[in-house]
Design a protein around this motif. Structure first.
Motif, PDB file in Angstrom:
ATOM      1  N   TYR A  29      28.966  49.618  26.158  1.00 18.23           N
ATOM      2  CA  TYR A  29      27.781  49.941  26.138  1.00 18.23           C
ATOM      3  C   TYR A  29      26.953  48.875  25.549  1.00 18.23           C
ATOM      4  O   TYR A  29      25.557  48.839  26.249  1.00 18.23           O
ATOM      5  N   ASP A  30      27.102  48.358  24.555  1.00 16.73           N
ATOM      6  CA  ASP A  30      26.301  47.255  23.901  1.00 16.73           C
ATOM      7  C   ASP A  30      26.151  46.272  24.949  1.00 16.73           C
ATOM      8  O   ASP A  30      25.003  45.770  24.844  1.00 16.73           O
ATOM      9  N   SER A  34      22.287  45.370  26.166  1.00 15.09           N
ATOM     10  CA  SER A  34      21.677  44.023  25.678  1.00 15.09           C
ATOM     11  C   SER A  34      21.797  42.849  26.493  1.00 15.09           C
ATOM     12  O   SER A  34      21.079  42.132  26.649  1.00 15.09           O
ATOM     13  N   ASN A  35      22.840  43.157  27.691  1.00 12.02           N
ATOM     14  CA  ASN A  35      23.001  41.835  28.620  1.00 12.02           C
ATOM     15  C   ASN A  35      23.225  42.628  30.047  1.00 12.02           C
ATOM     16  O   ASN A  35      24.161  41.781  30.683  1.00 12.02           O
ATOM     17  N   GLY A  36      22.851  43.626  30.465  1.00 12.28           N
ATOM     18  CA  GLY A  36      22.916  44.089  31.560  1.00 12.28           C
ATOM     19  C   GLY A  36      22.441  43.386  32.762  1.00 12.28           C
ATOM     20  O   GLY A  36      21.333  42.640  32.765  1.00 12.28           O
ATOM     21  N   LYS A  37      22.998  43.447  33.805  1.00 15.90           N
ATOM     22  CA  LYS A  37      22.469  42.623  35.312  1.00 15.90           C
ATOM     23  C   LYS A  37      21.787  43.655  36.267  1.00 15.90           C
ATOM     24  O   LYS A  37      21.329  43.247  37.167  1.00 15.90           O
ATOM     25  N   SER A  38      22.124  44.973  36.127  1.00 18.05           N
ATOM     26  CA  SER A  38      21.824  45.932  37.113  1.00 18.05           C
ATOM     27  C   SER A  38      20.351  45.915  37.288  1.00 18.05           C
ATOM     28  O   SER A  38      19.878  46.124  38.546  1.00 18.05           O
ATOM     29  N   TYR A  39      19.457  45.936  36.466  1.00 14.45           N
ATOM     30  CA  TYR A  39      18.199  45.959  36.606  1.00 14.45           C
ATOM     31  C   TYR A  39      17.522  44.957  37.374  1.00 14.45           C
ATOM     32  O   TYR A  39      16.744  44.907  38.353  1.00 14.45           O
ATOM     33  N   GLU A  40      18.031  43.809  37.039  1.00 11.55           N
ATOM     34  CA  GLU A  40      17.555  42.516  37.696  1.00 11.55           C
ATOM     35  C   GLU A  40      18.105  42.512  39.301  1.00 11.55           C
ATOM     36  O   GLU A  40      17.285  42.117  40.039  1.00 11.55           O
ATOM     37  N   TRP A  41      19.386  42.799  39.571  1.00  9.04           N
ATOM     38  CA  TRP A  41      19.696  42.994  40.873  1.00  9.04           C
ATOM     39  C   TRP A  41      18.854  43.825  41.612  1.00  9.04           C
ATOM     40  O   TRP A  41      18.691  43.717  43.024  1.00  9.04           O
ATOM     41  N   LEU A  42      18.850  45.063  40.939  1.00 11.83           N
ATOM     42  CA  LEU A  42      17.967  46.286  41.851  1.00 11.83           C
ATOM     43  C   LEU A  42      16.676  45.531  42.118  1.00 11.83           C
ATOM     44  O   LEU A  42      15.902  45.825  43.023  1.00 11.83           O
ATOM     45  N   ASP A  43      15.792  44.931  41.120  1.00 11.87           N
ATOM     46  CA  ASP A  43      14.749  44.364  41.579  1.00 11.87           C
ATOM     47  C   ASP A  43      14.751  43.603  42.728  1.00 11.87           C
ATOM     48  O   ASP A  43      13.561  43.652  43.655  1.00 11.87           O
ATOM     49  N   TYR A  44      15.567  42.785  42.836  1.00 15.00           N
ATOM     50  CA  TYR A  44      15.512  41.956  43.880  1.00 15.00           C
ATOM     51  C   TYR A  44      15.947  42.693  45.181  1.00 15.00           C
ATOM     52  O   TYR A  44      15.251  42.521  46.391  1.00 15.00           O
ATOM     53  N   MET A 300      28.207  47.048  40.619  1.00 17.96           N
ATOM     54  CA  MET A 300      28.560  45.393  40.680  1.00 17.96           C
ATOM     55  C   MET A 300      28.837  45.251  38.899  1.00 17.96           C
ATOM     56  O   MET A 300      29.649  44.202  38.743  1.00 17.96           O
ATOM     57  N   ASP A 301      27.926  45.932  38.421  1.00 22.46           N
ATOM     58  CA  ASP A 301      27.736  45.601  36.997  1.00 22.46           C
ATOM     59  C   ASP A 301      29.269  45.961  36.352  1.00 22.46           C
ATOM     60  O   ASP A 301      29.506  45.458  35.289  1.00 22.46           O
ATOM     61  N   VAL A 302      29.872  47.054  36.871  1.00 24.18           N
ATOM     62  CA  VAL A 302      31.038  47.668  36.153  1.00 24.18           C
ATOM     63  C   VAL A 302      32.179  46.412  36.217  1.00 24.18           C
ATOM     64  O   VAL A 302      32.747  46.242  34.791  1.00 24.18           O
ATOM     65  N   LEU A 303      32.375  45.657  37.034  1.00 25.83           N
ATOM     66  CA  LEU A 303      33.346  44.562  36.988  1.00 25.83           C
ATOM     67  C   LEU A 303      32.789  43.647  36.057  1.00 25.83           C
ATOM     68  O   LEU A 303      33.641  42.847  35.195  1.00 25.83           O
ATOM     69  N   ARG A 304      31.511  43.238  36.050  1.00 25.05           N
ATOM     70  CA  ARG A 304      30.996  42.250  35.169  1.00 25.05           C
ATOM     71  C   ARG A 304      31.077  42.639  33.808  1.00 25.05           C
ATOM     72  O   ARG A 304      31.545  41.581  32.969  1.00 25.05           O
ATOM     73  N   LEU A 305      30.850  43.642  33.447  1.00 25.20           N
ATOM     74  CA  LEU A 305      30.870  44.325  32.161  1.00 25.20           C
ATOM     75  C   LEU A 305      32.249  44.447  31.478  1.00 25.20           C
ATOM     76  O   LEU A 305      32.521  44.130  30.345  1.00 25.20           O
ATOM     77  N   LEU A 306      33.320  44.455  32.339  1.00 26.97           N
ATOM     78  CA  LEU A 306      34.606  44.711  32.142  1.00 26.97           C
ATOM     79  C   LEU A 306      34.891  43.238  31.523  1.00 26.97           C
ATOM     80  O   LEU A 306      35.605  42.917  30.417  1.00 26.97           O
ATOM     81  N   MET A 444      29.959  54.471  33.834  1.00 30.00           N
ATOM     82  CA  MET A 444      30.879  54.229  34.841  1.00 30.00           C
ATOM     83  C   MET A 444      31.998  53.220  34.465  1.00 30.00           C
ATOM     84  O   MET A 444      33.114  53.496  34.754  1.00 30.00           O
ATOM     85  N   THR A 445      31.444  52.247  33.807  1.00 33.33           N
ATOM     86  CA  THR A 445      32.420  51.231  33.280  1.00 33.33           C
ATOM     87  C   THR A 445      33.445  51.755  32.268  1.00 33.33           C
ATOM     88  O   THR A 445      34.612  51.450  32.480  1.00 33.33           O
ATOM     89  N   SER A 446      33.088  52.589  31.634  1.00 30.51           N
ATOM     90  CA  SER A 446      33.847  53.041  30.379  1.00 30.51           C
ATOM     91  C   SER A 446      34.935  53.995  31.123  1.00 30.51           C
ATOM     92  O   SER A 446      36.037  54.192  30.695  1.00 30.51           O
TER      93      SER A 446
END
Length: 456
Positions: A29-30, A34-44, A300-306, A444-446
């Motif tokens: 969660y932290d 604090s360092n998620g990528k999902s919003y940036e990817w969705l923006d594009y 996509m961020d699930v694997l990156r967050l792991l 989801m990652t959890s």
């Protein structure tokens, strides 16, 4: 004495394991917040590409974009899985108005339903018969329906807290209304938008003709809820009111597209597969931010967050961007076919396809024994206000994987506003809240972390 020592050792082991799980979930969660990528990817995906209707140029751009982004994340493997998809094009903007018997015309908001045939070039004008559902057509019969436009006006049930249940209770008229009405000689079908709110935005969505010959199909469109109310009210005072609508969509031959797949190979059980995904295609009116760009970027961020949390998966975890959920489910069907052909052992699949709102929990499709195991993890989610663990469903794209050996699950965000945006021109990036989206990715990652660690 020996038994007491053994029991204490077991309890201590369980306590340490639970503590470790809580710590790892907090790390997840932290990292997301604090360092998620999902919003940036969705923006594009939303603003850089836009709506991604199957078979379109934008859908192909989304395939290439998500493949490239996953390639940057250091997964063990990223590839495209070919799948043939339908290509339906909306054409010019639709036109519609109510014609009063006194000659007055009132413009209304409609949109062609996905898969609908076109009207004649001059449009369709006919008297209107209002019904609350397909089952009323038989009682009316050809004598009252021939040459008419059937207006399906059953609203979503506002008393249902689960808005997906409300949607499920009304959507049959959108999916099958036109085909049913054509059997009684109707010349068109207008369907109330699948929306709990009264507004001016028509909601598209798929309609199905089945094996009905093309020359017997009638055009069908959705009308906004405000205009559905207006049309219904007008019919009560003017029995000779007519409705005009014009649309020119076209169905082309199937075209080649792809599912996009990224994979981290398991360190202990590489032949046990866990899938997390969403559908990359969307309808064409908005940019598909909630449906289902949100689910794709969260997956996509699930694997990156792991990886970011220092968690090495025991089992092979795949993220899948499914193509063509909206008007065919070809991507999900093809993924399951290939998995079966290769005799791959899928133990769990999680889909996010309910919008990017605040996560509330999950819904599971499993037997009682496996569901009870999942319930043991529920307390780990409660610090994040995730309280709902229910049974009864999962997601459309992962549905074809269903078997006795797999547990299917769907992320369940708060759904009260979802159907305001679903399949509309206002399903756009400005309707996304960054924190809510990132909370969903962490949730989801959890769950994936716990399933990977303990299995079933």
């Amino acid at each position: 004495m020996k038994y007491t020592i053994f029991l204490l050792a077991v309890l201590l082991s369980v306590s340490i394991s639970a503590q470790t799980d809580a710590e790892n979930i907090k790390k997840i969660y932290d990292a997301s917040l604090s360092n998620g990528k999902s919003y940036e990817w969705l923006d594009y995906l939303s603003n850089g590409i836009g709506g991604r209707l199957s078979g379109s140029e934008n859908a192909e751009r989304a395939v290439q974009y998500t493949k490239a982004e996953m390639g940057k994340l250091g997964f063990d493997k990223v590839w495209l899985q070919p799948v043939m998809v339908p290509k339906w094009v909306r054409g010019n903007p639709e036109e519609a108005h109510i014609e009063m018997s006194n000659g007055k015309a009132i413009k209304v908001n409609i949109c062609a339903l996905g898969g609908s045939v076109a009207t004649p070039d001059s449009g369709v004008t006919a008297e209107v018969i209002e019904v609350q559902g397909i089952d009323e057509l038989e009682a009316l019969g050809e004598a009252k329906l021939k040459g008419k436009i059937v207006f399906f006006n059953r609203p979503l049930d506002p008393t249902l807290i689960n808005t997906f249940s409300a949607y499920g209770g009304a959507v049959d008229q959108r999916g099958g209304g036109a085909r049913a009405a054509s059997k009684y000689g109707a010349v068109g079908a207008i369907v109330r938008s699948m929306n709990l709110r009264l507004d001016d935005f028509p909601h598209t969505g798929g309609t199905r003709y089945g094996d009905q010959p093309v020359n017997e199909r009638i055009p069908t469109a959705a009308i906004s809820t405000n205009d559905a109310e207006l049309l219904s009210k007008t019919l009560k005072t003017d029995t000779k009111v007519k409705f005009f609508f014009k649309q020119n969509p076209k169905q082309y031959d199937d075209v080649l597209s792809h599912n996009v797949i990224g994979e981290i190979t398991g360190s202990e059980f590489p032949n046990e597969y866990i899938v997390v995904g969403g559908h990359l295609d969307s309808w064409d009116l908005g940019d598909g931010s909630h449906d289902d760009g949100a689910g794709c970027v969260q997956s996509m961020d699930v694997l990156r967050l792991l990886k970011l949390s220092g968690i090495k998966p025991k089992r092979t975890i795949r993220v899948v961007m499914f193509m063509n959920e909206e008007n065919g489910l070809r991507g999900g069907t093809e993924y399951a076919r290939v998995a079966k052909e290769k005799n791959e052992n899928h133990i769990f699949a999680l889909e996010s396809d309910s919008g990017g709102f605040t996560p509330r929990g999950f819904i599971f499709d499993s037997n009682e024994e496996r569901f009870n195991k999942v319930l043991q993890w529920k307390s780990l989610f409660e610090p994040y206000l995730i309280h709902f663990f229910g049974q009864g469903g999962s997601g459309a794209d992962i549905g074809p994987l269903k078997s006795d050996s797999i547990v299917l699950a769907g992320l369940r965000p708060d759904s009260q506003r979802y159907f305001e945006y679903h399949h509309t021109s206002i399903d756009t990036f400005d309707a996304i809240n960054k924190r809510e989206l990132e909370l969903g990715a962490a949730t989801m990652t959890s769950l994936i972390y716990l399933v990977d660690k303990y299995g079933f």
